[in-house]
Write an enzyme that holds these catalytic residues in place. Structure first.
Site, PDB file in Angstrom:
ATOM      1  N   ASP A 171       0.796  -1.224   0.081  1.00  0.00           N
ATOM      2  CA  ASP A 171       0.036  -0.002  -0.212  1.00  0.00           C
ATOM      3  C   ASP A 171       0.869   1.195   0.001  1.00  0.00           C
ATOM      4  O   ASP A 171       1.854   1.261   0.686  1.00  0.00           O
ATOM      5  CB  ASP A 171      -0.810  -0.110   1.144  1.00  0.00           C
ATOM      6  CG  ASP A 171      -2.107   1.029   1.220  1.00  0.00           C
ATOM      7  OD1 ASP A 171      -2.886   0.908   0.400  1.00  0.00           O
ATOM      8  OD2 ASP A 171      -2.016   1.970   2.015  1.00  0.00           O
ATOM      9  N   GLU A 182      14.566 -14.108   1.239  1.00  0.00           N
ATOM     10  CA  GLU A 182      15.176 -15.173   2.185  1.00  0.00           C
ATOM     11  C   GLU A 182      14.049 -16.526   2.374  1.00  0.00           C
ATOM     12  O   GLU A 182      14.369 -17.641   2.772  1.00  0.00           O
ATOM     13  CB  GLU A 182      15.232 -14.884   3.646  1.00  0.00           C
ATOM     14  CG  GLU A 182      16.431 -13.709   3.831  1.00  0.00           C
ATOM     15  CD  GLU A 182      15.797 -12.908   5.280  1.00  0.00           C
ATOM     16  OE1 GLU A 182      14.988 -13.586   6.164  1.00  0.00           O
ATOM     17  OE2 GLU A 182      16.328 -11.737   5.410  1.00  0.00           O
TER      18      GLU A 182
HETATM   19  C1  GLC Z   1      -4.307   2.963  -0.806  1.00  0.00           C
HETATM   20  C2  GLC Z   1      -5.416   2.077  -0.582  1.00  0.00           C
HETATM   21  C3  GLC Z   1      -6.640   2.860  -0.251  1.00  0.00           C
HETATM   22  C4  GLC Z   1      -6.389   3.194   1.246  1.00  0.00           C
HETATM   23  C5  GLC Z   1      -5.173   4.134   1.066  1.00  0.00           C
HETATM   24  C6  GLC Z   1      -4.518   4.459   2.523  1.00  0.00           C
HETATM   25  O1  GLC Z   1      -4.365   4.062  -1.701  1.00  0.00           O
HETATM   26  O2  GLC Z   1      -5.495   1.443  -1.948  1.00  0.00           O
HETATM   27  O3  GLC Z   1      -7.755   1.994  -0.216  1.00  0.00           O
HETATM   28  O4  GLC Z   1      -7.513   4.003   1.488  1.00  0.00           O
HETATM   29  O5  GLC Z   1      -4.254   3.350   0.456  1.00  0.00           O
HETATM   30  O6  GLC Z   1      -4.255   3.183   3.121  1.00  0.00           O
END
Ligand code: GLC
Length: 542
Positions: free
Chosen positions: A204, A260
């Site tokens: 993310d 790893e």
């Molecule tokens: C990313 C995710 C989204 C989330 C954001 C904060 O863009 O895809 O859904 O709200 O990060 O974590």
């Protein structure tokens, strides 16, 4: 030959470069216990379906403990499971069953920030001198940085009399990766799940992980809204808040931890234009993340020219040993079918392209059915983002084609034409089922040989049979009629030709092909050296 850092030989074409990814938003996929919310046992029950489509890898959006203020992208404990989704035992059972079927499972790691309820933050916030005081980014006074979602990303905590930084929403405080202990703690979480057998991670907002250590003010920009190739927005350049050199370096460290454990997939949610985001894959040594999303293509135009340029760009930036990802929808963006105005013929063509180009295709649940965005009022949205913009009239976002209310792209999976589209037995589902479910659902489409679902199934099957499609190089064809796109895929002696007609009328032209492997509409023909492509037709030939 590639080696991992233990010195073991890896196959020269790693599985994560020839796989196909299906994204599941767990809250919306299948509810096994009737509470109106999808869950892990629900996913387990639907593995037959995913496998029968032909996808190999599942990426599941976060299902860890969370107050669900951003539906799992705000994690309060990385090694336990949110009760509405199940237990650690359920997660382990899912991993095991996926593997028993020869498939792979990829978790969603949210490393940039935690939930405000995470024990690390609770401790960090409690005083200026606790052991975790510098695990997050604290300042006496805010600088000029703006959050991704608009407005200052600095928020006051009275316990310390200081401000903490949150790139996204105020309840998602950013961790301080300049502190080696933070990095260590997060890589321990990664190891925790690798020890339990997962095949990799979707990462993310990976390009936000490091912020400028000196907290320098971001410079002015004329841009109001961020775009996929430039995160600058709200009149400032994101110079010191995204794509910092340390984040590229961290990609290498992350990869080393994964290595790893053998061949593990790591796919970064990054932005900033192909040239910048390609850096997350590492240098020529190819020792960074194994894949990145290049989201520019989410705003595709449905023309042969657009896709010719896209493929050219992908081939340039992600040439072997790198691999591009082809993705047209996810849980944050408009569904591709909505971009196509609901035209199934166009969707079938788009996915023929997605499953035959050189790249890893990533498909969001429901795409295979042609699910479209729902239309839901901002006022009652569960997604926190639209609440920030509720005073701006809806048509503004519609004109900009922005999915501000992400609830609209997260409605429950449409399994059949029965109650709640077969998603749940509850009286009320967490989000309403889309009102087209009687027509657009798995059961209906299974019975129609020409459906989008069955088209995707056939294409995945062919992809699995033709090595040229899985591993081959790609050469764009020239001198084709207007709005026809063509390319070949080849490996050693094996070569296939793909032709796609982006217009609604027939196109007739010469070809070298001698046999048809796949005919999208059934109405296209190969006659000797001449091919006739029907409107929105496509053929895979040899
Ligand atoms: C990313 C995710 C989204 C989330 C954001 C904060 O863009 O895809 O859904 O709200 O990060 O974590």
């Amino acid at each position: 030959m590639l080696y991992n850092n233990k010195g073991d030989k890896l196959t020269s074409f790693p599985w994560f470069h020839k796989t196909t990814i299906y994204q599941i938003y767990p809250r919306s996929f299948h509810d096994s216990n009737g509470d109106g919310i999808g869950d892990l046992p629900g996913i387990l029950q639907k593995l037959d379906y995913i496998q029968s489509l032909g996808f190999e890898t599942l990426w599941i959006s976060p299902f860890f403990a969370s107050p669900q203020a951003d539906f799992g992208y705000d994690i309060s404990d990385y090694t336990s499971i949110a009760p509405e989704y199940g237990t650690v035992q359920d997660a382990l059972a899912l991993i095991e069953e996926v593997h028993r079927r020869g498939m792979k499972i990829v978790l969603d790691m949210v490393m940039n920030h935690t939930s405000i309820e995470h024990a690390w933050f609770q401790e960090s916030r409690s005083s200026r001198d606790n052991p975790k005081a510098d695990w997050y980014l604290w300042r006496d006074q805010p600088n000029n940085w703006m959050s991704v979602t608009g407005g200052s990303g600095w928020h006051y905590a009275k316990e310390r009399g200081q401000y903490f930084w949150a790139s996204f929403l105020p309840f998602q405080p950013d961790l301080n990766y300049h502190n080696p202990k933070v990095k260590q703690a997060m890589l321990d979480v990664v190891r925790f799940w690798l020890d339990r057998g997962v095949d990799g991670f979707r990462l993310d907002i990976f390009n936000y992980i490091f912020k400028d250590a000196g907290f320098r003010d971001n410079p002015f920009s004329f841009k109001l809204l961020p775009s996929e190739d430039d995160s600058s927005s709200f009149f400032q350049q994101a110079k010191y808040t995204v794509n910092q050199p340390e984040s590229f370096e961290f990609a290498r460290e992350f990869r080393a931890v994964c290595d790893e454990y053998g061949e593990k997939l790591s796919i970064g949610e990054v932005s900033g234009g192909s040239q910048t985001i390609r850096r997350f894959l590492g240098g020529e040594e190819n020792d960074g993340l194994t894949l990145v999303f290049d989201f520019g293509m989410m705003n595709f135009k449905f023309t042969a020219n657009y896709f010719r340029n896209l493929i050219r760009e992908m081939e340039l930036q992600y040439r072997s040993p790198f691999m591009p990802v082809y993705v047209f929808s996810n849980h944050d963006k408009r569904r591709s079918m909505s971009n196509l105005g609901g035209d199934v013929r166009k969707a079938r063509l788009l996915h023929t392209l997605q499953l035959t180009v050189r790249g890893v295709p990533c498909m969001y649940y429901g795409e295979e059915l042609g699910m479209t965005d729902a239309r839901l009022p901002f006022k009652t949205a569960l997604d926190p983002i639209p609440h920030k913009y509720k005073y701006i009239p809806r048509f503004v976002f519609d004109t900009l084609r922005l999915a501000i209310n992400r609830d609209e792209v997260r409605t429950p999976m449409q399994w059949d034409g029965e109650r709640n589209a077969g998603f749940s037995m509850a009286n009320q589902t967490w989000l309403p089922v889309h009102n087209d479910y009687k027509r657009v659902n798995v059961e209906e489409e299974q019975q129609d040989a020409q459906s989008l679902l069955n088209t995707i199934r056939s294409l995945l099957k062919i992809r699995g049979q033709e090595r040229a499609l899985e591993e081959g190089d790609l050469i764009l064809l020239d001198e084709l009629p207007e709005n026809v796109l063509g390319y070949t895929r080849g490996i050693e002696e094996e070569r296939v030709i793909i032709l796609l007609n982006f217009e609604d009328h027939e196109k007739r032209f010469p070809t070298d092909a001698t046999g048809v492997v796949f005919n999208l509409t059934g109405a296209s023909r190969l006659n000797g050296k001449m091919v006739t492509l029907a409107g929105y037709g496509a053929m895979i030939m040899k």
